[in-house]
Design an enzyme around this catalytic site. Structure first.
Site, PDB file in Angstrom:
ATOM      1  N   ASP A  82       0.849  -1.200   0.000  1.00  0.00           N
ATOM      2  CA  ASP A  82       0.000   0.000   0.000  1.00  0.00           C
ATOM      3  C   ASP A  82       0.887   1.254   0.000  1.00  0.00           C
ATOM      4  OD1 ASP A  82      -2.476   1.305   0.210  1.00  0.00           O
ATOM      5  OD2 ASP A  82      -2.447   1.272   2.408  1.00  0.00           O
ATOM      6  N   GLY A 179      -7.217   8.261   7.775  1.00  0.00           N
ATOM      7  CA  GLY A 179      -7.150   8.515   9.216  1.00  0.00           C
ATOM      8  C   GLY A 179      -8.512   8.829   9.808  1.00  0.00           C
ATOM      9  N   HIS A 208      -9.681   5.065  -1.132  1.00  0.00           N
ATOM     10  CA  HIS A 208      -8.821   5.102   0.056  1.00  0.00           C
ATOM     11  C   HIS A 208      -9.568   5.831   1.176  1.00  0.00           C
ATOM     12  CE1 HIS A 208      -4.667   3.819  -1.266  1.00  0.00           C
ATOM     13  NE2 HIS A 208      -5.411   3.670  -2.357  1.00  0.00           N
ATOM     14  N   GLY A 210     -11.240   4.500   3.848  1.00  0.00           N
ATOM     15  CA  GLY A 210     -12.552   3.904   4.128  1.00  0.00           C
ATOM     16  C   GLY A 210     -13.016   4.123   5.568  1.00  0.00           C
ATOM     17  N   VAL A 231      -9.246  -0.002   4.271  1.00  0.00           N
ATOM     18  CA  VAL A 231      -9.612   0.261   5.672  1.00  0.00           C
ATOM     19  C   VAL A 231      -8.401  -0.031   6.550  1.00  0.00           C
ATOM     20  CG1 VAL A 231     -11.098  -0.453   7.588  1.00  0.00           C
ATOM     21  CG2 VAL A 231     -12.018  -0.414   5.259  1.00  0.00           C
ATOM     22  N   THR A 233      -7.367   2.609   9.655  1.00  0.00           N
ATOM     23  CA  THR A 233      -7.497   3.256  10.970  1.00  0.00           C
ATOM     24  C   THR A 233      -8.527   2.573  11.867  1.00  0.00           C
ATOM     25  OG1 THR A 233      -6.893   5.327   9.924  1.00  0.00           O
ATOM     26  CG2 THR A 233      -7.944   5.501  12.073  1.00  0.00           C
TER      27      THR A 233
HETATM   28  P1  13P Z   1      -8.049   4.663   6.607  1.00  0.00           P
HETATM   29  O1  13P Z   1      -6.933   4.504   7.581  1.00  0.00           O
HETATM   30  O2  13P Z   1      -8.674   6.028   6.677  1.00  0.00           O
HETATM   31  O3  13P Z   1      -9.038   3.578   6.671  1.00  0.00           O
HETATM   32  O4  13P Z   1      -7.393   4.608   5.148  1.00  0.00           O
HETATM   33  C1  13P Z   1      -6.774   3.425   4.764  1.00  0.00           C
HETATM   34  C2  13P Z   1      -6.133   3.579   3.438  1.00  0.00           C
HETATM   35  O5  13P Z   1      -6.623   4.232   2.557  1.00  0.00           O
HETATM   36  C3  13P Z   1      -4.877   2.844   3.242  1.00  0.00           C
HETATM   37  O6  13P Z   1      -4.310   3.118   2.005  1.00  0.00           O
END
Ligand code: 13P
Length: 291
Positions: A82, A179, A208, A210, A231, A233
């Site tokens: 990622d 985040g 991204h 989510g 997803v 955070t």
């Molecule tokens: P979140 O941490 O907001 O769920 O985003 C995850 C993400 O997009 C990882 O690339």
């Protein structure tokens, strides 16, 4: 089974559903996420962020572990780097057997983004590795810079970008952010951008940020053409909150029991996301495959 991300996303694209891509940094999260997919009979993507890989989750160990867990299940599991941006770390992921990588050059001007992405796509495709790229820029929720509409993906530019780079999937900026959002704030997504990009490009699209974006937003985004929902955070926070509460409740809890319960907390968070993504029971769409 361990598969390429393209194999998963092509089916999701053809049949209009979303697949959860969950960030994982250790055995407990890996087992929790894969077990969530098994219980919901859903394909799943394991994300490891480039920073996470560097600080904590080294690619050799993680890849062997994910593959070992994946080949024991009937659900399709892909492993994706990622937010790859460093060429050495990207090639490290290839070498260790990641089935997919994201090249994120979205902070650069268009031409530079194209040049960097093109180079990575060429190398990745020569090894059968799927590539996700990003156009527009998904920012951070704590500063909520995604109110800045100039960062949103332009559909016409997306068509040109995909023609220029030949990426397999595209992360789009439509109003979500990475985040935790400020308290009580739900992002407003521009669904027309998703629909337009899908109409003109027909390729798998990625959302991204989510976490905390809300189930209605995710369901509508999937209806308009999103096929991968990242997803991170919410999983990390739910695990931390679980540990905090459980240790306050029982400071002398047996460590092994604590780890098993932690795995379960990760599983339940991801199960709830799988349910809104539309991927429940979609593992039935896949026949045996070996990456
Ligand atoms: P979140 O941490 O907001 O769920 O985003 C995850 C993400 O997009 C990882 O690339």
């Amino acid at each position: 089974m361990y598969v390429s991300m393209k194999y998963i996303l092509d089916d999701a694209n053809k049949n209009n559903y979303g697949v959860i891509a969950a960030n994982v940094i250790n055995l407990e999260l890996a087992r929790g996420v894969i077990n969530a997919a098994v219980e919901e009979n859903a394909p799943i993507i394991i994300n490891i962020g480039q920073g996470q890989m560097h600080k904590h989750a080294s690619p050799d160990i993680m890849c062997d572990m994910i593959k070992t867990l994946a080949i024991k299940t009937h659900v399709p599991v892909a492993l994706n780097l990622d937010h790859g941006s460093d060429f050495n770390r990207i090639t490290d992921a290839f070498r260790n057997g990641f089935s997919s990588i994201m090249i994120d050059a979205s902070q650069y001007p268009y031409d530079e983004n194209v040049n960097i992405t093109k180079k990575v796509v060429k190398l990745a495709h020569s090894q059968g590795v799927t590539v996700e790229a990003e156009l527009g820029h998904v920012g951070q929720a704590n500063t909520f810079d995604n109110k800045n509409k100039t960062l949103y993906t332009d559909p016409a530019e997306a068509v040109k970008f995909l023609k220029d780079t030949k990426a397999d999937a595209l992360a789009v900026a439509v109003g979500t952010a990475h985040g935790s959002y400020p308290k009580d704030l739900k992002p407003e997504l521009n669904f027309n951008i998703i629909s337009d990009i899908k109409k003109y490009t027909k390729i798998p699209l990625v959302l991204h940020g989510g976490s905390g974006s809300g189930s209605e937003n995710i369901k509508n985004a999937v209806k308009c053409g999103i096929n991968k929902i990242n997803v991170c955070t919410d999983t990390f926070n739910s695990c931390r909150n679980f540990l905090k509460e459980r240790l306050m409740e029982n400071p002398e809890i047996d460590f092994l029991s604590l780890m098993i319960e932690l795995e379960n907390a990760a599983k339940e968070t991801i199960r709830s996301y799988i349910k809104i993504s539309g991927s429940c029971n979609k593992a039935n769409n896949f026949s045996y495959y070996e990456y």
